[in-house]
Design a protein around this motif. Structure first.
Motif, PDB file in Angstrom:
ATOM      1  N   MET A 136      39.303  39.973  36.082  1.00 14.06           N
ATOM      2  CA  MET A 136      39.790  40.921  37.076  1.00 14.06           C
ATOM      3  C   MET A 136      39.597  42.356  36.606  1.00 14.06           C
ATOM      4  SD  MET A 136      41.030  40.650  40.093  1.00 14.06           S
ATOM      5  CE  MET A 136      41.119  42.026  41.199  1.00 14.06           C
TER       6      MET A 136
ATOM      7  N   ARG B 266      51.410  41.257  53.022  1.00 18.02           N
ATOM      8  CA  ARG B 266      50.475  40.307  52.428  1.00 18.02           C
ATOM      9  C   ARG B 266      49.586  39.658  53.496  1.00 18.02           C
ATOM     10  NH1 ARG B 266      51.202  38.847  47.192  1.00 18.02           N
ATOM     11  NH2 ARG B 266      50.154  36.842  47.544  1.00 18.02           N
TER      12      ARG B 266
ATOM     13  N   VAL C 245      42.297  41.739  46.616  1.00 18.61           N
ATOM     14  CA  VAL C 245      42.655  40.629  45.729  1.00 18.61           C
ATOM     15  C   VAL C 245      43.578  41.132  44.615  1.00 18.61           C
ATOM     16  CG1 VAL C 245      41.753  38.925  44.101  1.00 18.61           C
ATOM     17  CG2 VAL C 245      40.528  39.378  46.250  1.00 18.61           C
ATOM     18  N   ALA C 246      43.292  42.319  44.093  1.00 15.57           N
ATOM     19  CA  ALA C 246      44.146  42.892  43.040  1.00 15.57           C
ATOM     20  C   ALA C 246      45.561  43.100  43.545  1.00 15.57           C
ATOM     21  CB  ALA C 246      43.548  44.214  42.557  1.00 15.57           C
TER      22      ALA C 246
ATOM     23  N   LEU D  75      47.069  41.355  45.944  1.00 16.52           N
ATOM     24  CA  LEU D  75      47.705  40.046  46.110  1.00 16.52           C
ATOM     25  C   LEU D  75      48.136  39.445  44.777  1.00 16.52           C
ATOM     26  CD1 LEU D  75      45.393  38.433  48.832  1.00 16.52           C
ATOM     27  CD2 LEU D  75      47.709  39.332  49.138  1.00 16.52           C
ATOM     28  N   THR D  76      47.434  39.799  43.711  1.00 18.17           N
ATOM     29  CA  THR D  76      47.775  39.268  42.385  1.00 18.17           C
ATOM     30  C   THR D  76      48.675  40.223  41.600  1.00 18.17           C
ATOM     31  OG1 THR D  76      45.725  40.206  41.478  1.00 18.17           O
ATOM     32  CG2 THR D  76      45.661  37.917  42.239  1.00 18.17           C
TER      33      THR D  76
ATOM     34  N   ARG E 203      48.014  43.338  40.762  1.00 17.22           N
ATOM     35  CA  ARG E 203      47.260  44.161  39.813  1.00 17.22           C
ATOM     36  C   ARG E 203      46.896  45.531  40.370  1.00 17.22           C
ATOM     37  NH1 ARG E 203      44.621  40.943  36.033  1.00 17.22           N
ATOM     38  NH2 ARG E 203      43.995  42.918  35.071  1.00 17.22           N
TER      39      ARG E 203
END
Length: 208
Positions: A1, A88, A161-162, A164-165, A167
């Motif tokens: 990532m 989200r 994506v970052a 959602l995780t 990050r």
């Protein structure tokens, strides 16, 4: 990532550099357009080369700045339904849109426009207008502009994506500050207030 985020930052830097450079083309287009109009009205003549340059620059502004516009989240969004969903869920909609709409469309246009540019470059295609410009540079703008938009889309996807995780921040958030529409509305309001004040002063002076 971490590698993906580093790639995203690199893409954002590229689109920022291109976007800020392209903003100066707006001034160049205005000067060229004004010059063409003045020459045509005053000297009753015109140049196809200068007219085509004006068109080429106008196209460059829209094509090359598309990725920068996506980076700044300034593309028009019709999200009457999505804005009522959770944050989200909205990000998942962003991912779906990038994967199944933005990237396929942009890649298809790049794929179709590249042979057109190559053929124009190989034949050194010239304008059909007398004294016009060579055509291949403006045809190169199409795949180049959509390549920048593809890169911006991939960067946006990585940032989604970052988020959602856990990050990174919400990539849909705009930079703090007033939008162009808000600044225009405030300017109109200030002008209206100034006119009202001037009218009030005129009425007071007339009453005396």
């Amino acid at each position: 990532m971490n590698a993906l985020l580093a790639f995203s930052r690199l893409v954002d830097k590229l689109n920022t550099l291109v976007g800020k450079a392209v903003t100066w083309l707006t001034l160049v287009v205005v000067l060229v357009s004004a010059g063409n109009a003045i020459v045509r009205k005053v000297f009753h003549t015109s140049s196809n080369a200068w007219l085509e340059l004006q068109w080429y620059l106008f196209g460059a502004i829209f094509l090359l700045a598309a990725g920068y516009t996506l980076l700044k989240n300034e593309h028009v969004r019709v999200d009457i339904v999505a804005q009522k969903l959770s944050q989200r869920t909205q990000i998942w909609i962003e991912i779906f849109g990038v994967l199944f709409f933005l990237l396929p469309a942009c890649i298809l246009i790049m794929w179709l426009s590249w042979p057109v540019f190559v053929d124009s470059y190989v034949t050194n295609e010239q304008s059909s207008n007398p004294g016009g410009l060579v055509r291949w540079p403006v045809k190169l703008l199409i795949p180049a502009g959509f390549l920048l938009l593809v890169l911006a889309g991939i960067s946006h996807l990585i940032k989604c994506v970052a988020f959602l995780t856990g990050r990174g921040p919400d990539p849909r958030e705009r930079e703090r500050g007033k939008t162009a529409e808000e600044e225009l509305a405030e300017e109109i309001a200030r002008e209206a207030q100034a006119r009202e004040a001037a009218a009030a002063q005129a009425n007071n002076a007339g009453g005396r």
